[in-house]
Design a protein around this motif. Structure first.
Motif, mmCIF file in Angstrom:
data_model
loop_
_atom_site.group_PDB
_atom_site.id
_atom_site.type_symbol
_atom_site.label_atom_id
_atom_site.label_comp_id
_atom_site.label_asym_id
_atom_site.label_seq_id
_atom_site.Cartn_x
_atom_site.Cartn_y
_atom_site.Cartn_z
ATOM 1 N N THR A 104 -132.578 90.693 67.910
ATOM 2 C CA THR A 104 -131.927 90.829 69.211
ATOM 3 C C THR A 104 -130.674 91.679 69.058
ATOM 4 O OG1 THR A 104 -132.773 88.659 69.855
ATOM 5 C CG2 THR A 104 -130.949 89.536 71.159
ATOM 6 N N PHE A 105 -130.429 92.514 70.059
ATOM 7 C CA PHE A 105 -129.223 93.341 70.093
ATOM 8 C C PHE A 105 -128.244 92.697 71.064
ATOM 9 C CE2 PHE A 105 -132.876 96.001 69.181
ATOM 10 C CZ PHE A 105 -132.493 96.537 67.963
ATOM 11 N N TYR A 106 -126.968 92.771 70.738
ATOM 12 C CA TYR A 106 -125.933 92.164 71.576
ATOM 13 C C TYR A 106 -124.862 93.201 71.894
ATOM 14 C CZ TYR A 106 -127.979 87.722 70.170
ATOM 15 O OH TYR A 106 -128.839 86.677 69.955
ATOM 16 N N ILE A 107 -124.399 93.173 73.152
ATOM 17 C CA ILE A 107 -123.316 94.050 73.578
ATOM 18 C C ILE A 107 -122.274 93.230 74.321
ATOM 19 C CG2 ILE A 107 -124.707 96.159 73.635
ATOM 20 C CD1 ILE A 107 -125.081 95.745 76.643
ATOM 21 N N LEU A 108 -121.009 93.568 74.126
ATOM 22 C CA LEU A 108 -119.892 92.929 74.794
ATOM 23 C C LEU A 108 -119.409 93.918 75.838
ATOM 24 C CD1 LEU A 108 -118.075 90.377 74.699
ATOM 25 C CD2 LEU A 108 -116.619 91.626 73.075
ATOM 26 N N VAL A 109 -119.600 93.586 77.119
ATOM 27 C CA VAL A 109 -119.359 94.547 78.192
ATOM 28 C C VAL A 109 -118.513 93.943 79.311
ATOM 29 C CG1 VAL A 109 -121.391 96.003 77.775
ATOM 30 C CG2 VAL A 109 -121.640 93.936 79.137
ATOM 31 N N SER A 110 -117.792 94.812 80.013
ATOM 32 C CA SER A 110 -116.871 94.383 81.063
ATOM 33 C C SER A 110 -117.495 94.531 82.443
ATOM 34 C CB SER A 110 -115.610 95.247 81.006
ATOM 35 O OG SER A 110 -114.836 95.071 82.176
ATOM 36 N N PHE A 111 -117.146 93.596 83.336
ATOM 37 C CA PHE A 111 -117.599 93.700 84.723
ATOM 38 C C PHE A 111 -116.960 94.881 85.443
ATOM 39 C CE2 PHE A 111 -119.681 89.531 84.608
ATOM 40 C CZ PHE A 111 -120.811 89.844 85.356
ATOM 41 N N MET A 112 -115.996 95.545 84.813
ATOM 42 C CA MET A 112 -115.419 96.759 85.382
ATOM 43 C C MET A 112 -116.453 97.897 85.346
ATOM 44 S SD MET A 112 -112.312 95.858 86.196
ATOM 45 C CE MET A 112 -111.259 97.267 86.287
ATOM 46 N N ALA A 113 -117.462 97.766 84.497
ATOM 47 C CA ALA A 113 -118.516 98.773 84.355
ATOM 48 C C ALA A 113 -119.715 98.397 85.223
ATOM 49 C CB ALA A 113 -118.936 98.886 82.901
ATOM 50 N N LYS A 114 -120.294 99.402 85.891
ATOM 51 C CA LYS A 114 -121.462 99.196 86.753
ATOM 52 C C LYS A 114 -122.620 98.517 86.026
ATOM 53 C CE LYS A 114 -122.002 102.730 90.244
ATOM 54 N NZ LYS A 114 -122.709 103.942 90.616
ATOM 55 N N HIS A 115 -122.846 98.943 84.796
ATOM 56 C CA HIS A 115 -124.023 98.440 84.079
ATOM 57 C C HIS A 115 -123.946 96.942 83.798
ATOM 58 C CE1 HIS A 115 -121.427 99.880 80.659
ATOM 59 N NE2 HIS A 115 -121.673 98.640 80.268
#
Length: 172
Positions: free
Chosen positions: A51-62
């Motif tokens: 599994t791949f994991y990413i830490l992303v912000s709700f400031m980004a559309k994706h």
């Protein structure tokens, strides 16, 4: 000028897929919003098991698109500066199921630690921000390309399952 076409007989082994992933620090993301509008972006990633994991912000559309479990495609691709042929860059493209990982769960802690090891101290800061969430990208199926005439289907375990030779290029 007579050109002879020789079909590649050698099937790349799964380690070739692993080597590409190991050389890549970020994954290209293709997501869609609730209205079906596409969005492309990228995020640094880590892999834990399959599994791949990413830490992303709700400031980004994706991030919203990913958190709502819509169709997602991810791509790992050879750096342009390292490729011998721009039309045939080595790449792995996957359809992936997405799920949000609960903050401070065992998985969260394991993955955030690995993100810190792989991507540095910035992860200490962003992992504490409330708008950042951890998303799991679970491969479903995809394709691996490592040159002209060298395209393969891969399964959810990132194993090569067959040569994609069903479409022949035609000369004009």
């Amino acid at each position: 000028m007579n050109h002879t076409h020789t079909e590649k007989k050698a099937k790349p082994v799964a380690p070739k897929v692993k080597e590409l992933i190991d050389r890549t620090k970020s994954v290209i993301l293709a997501t869609v919003d609730a209205e079906g509008n596409p969005n492309s972006s990228y995020a640094p990633f880590v892999q834990v098991e399959n599994t791949f994991y990413i830490l992303v912000s709700f400031m980004a559309k994706h991030t919203k698109n990913l958190s709502e479990g819509r169709k997602t495609s991810v791509m790992f691709i050879e750096d342009e500066s390292a490729t011998k042929q721009i039309y045939a860059r080595e790449r792995l493209t996957l359809e992936a199921a997405t799920s949000q990982i609960e903050r401070d769960s065992e998985t969260w802690n394991t993955v955030v630690t690995k993100l810190k090891e792989d991507h540095g101290k910035v992860v200490d800061v962003i992992s504490e921000m409330g708008d950042f969430i951890l998303i799991a990208l679970q491969p479903i199926k995809g394709s691996y390309v490592n040159g002209f005439g060298s395209a393969y289907f891969v399964d959810a375990n990132l194993e090569i399952i067959e040569h994609r030779n069903d479409v022949n290029h035609q000369s004009k």
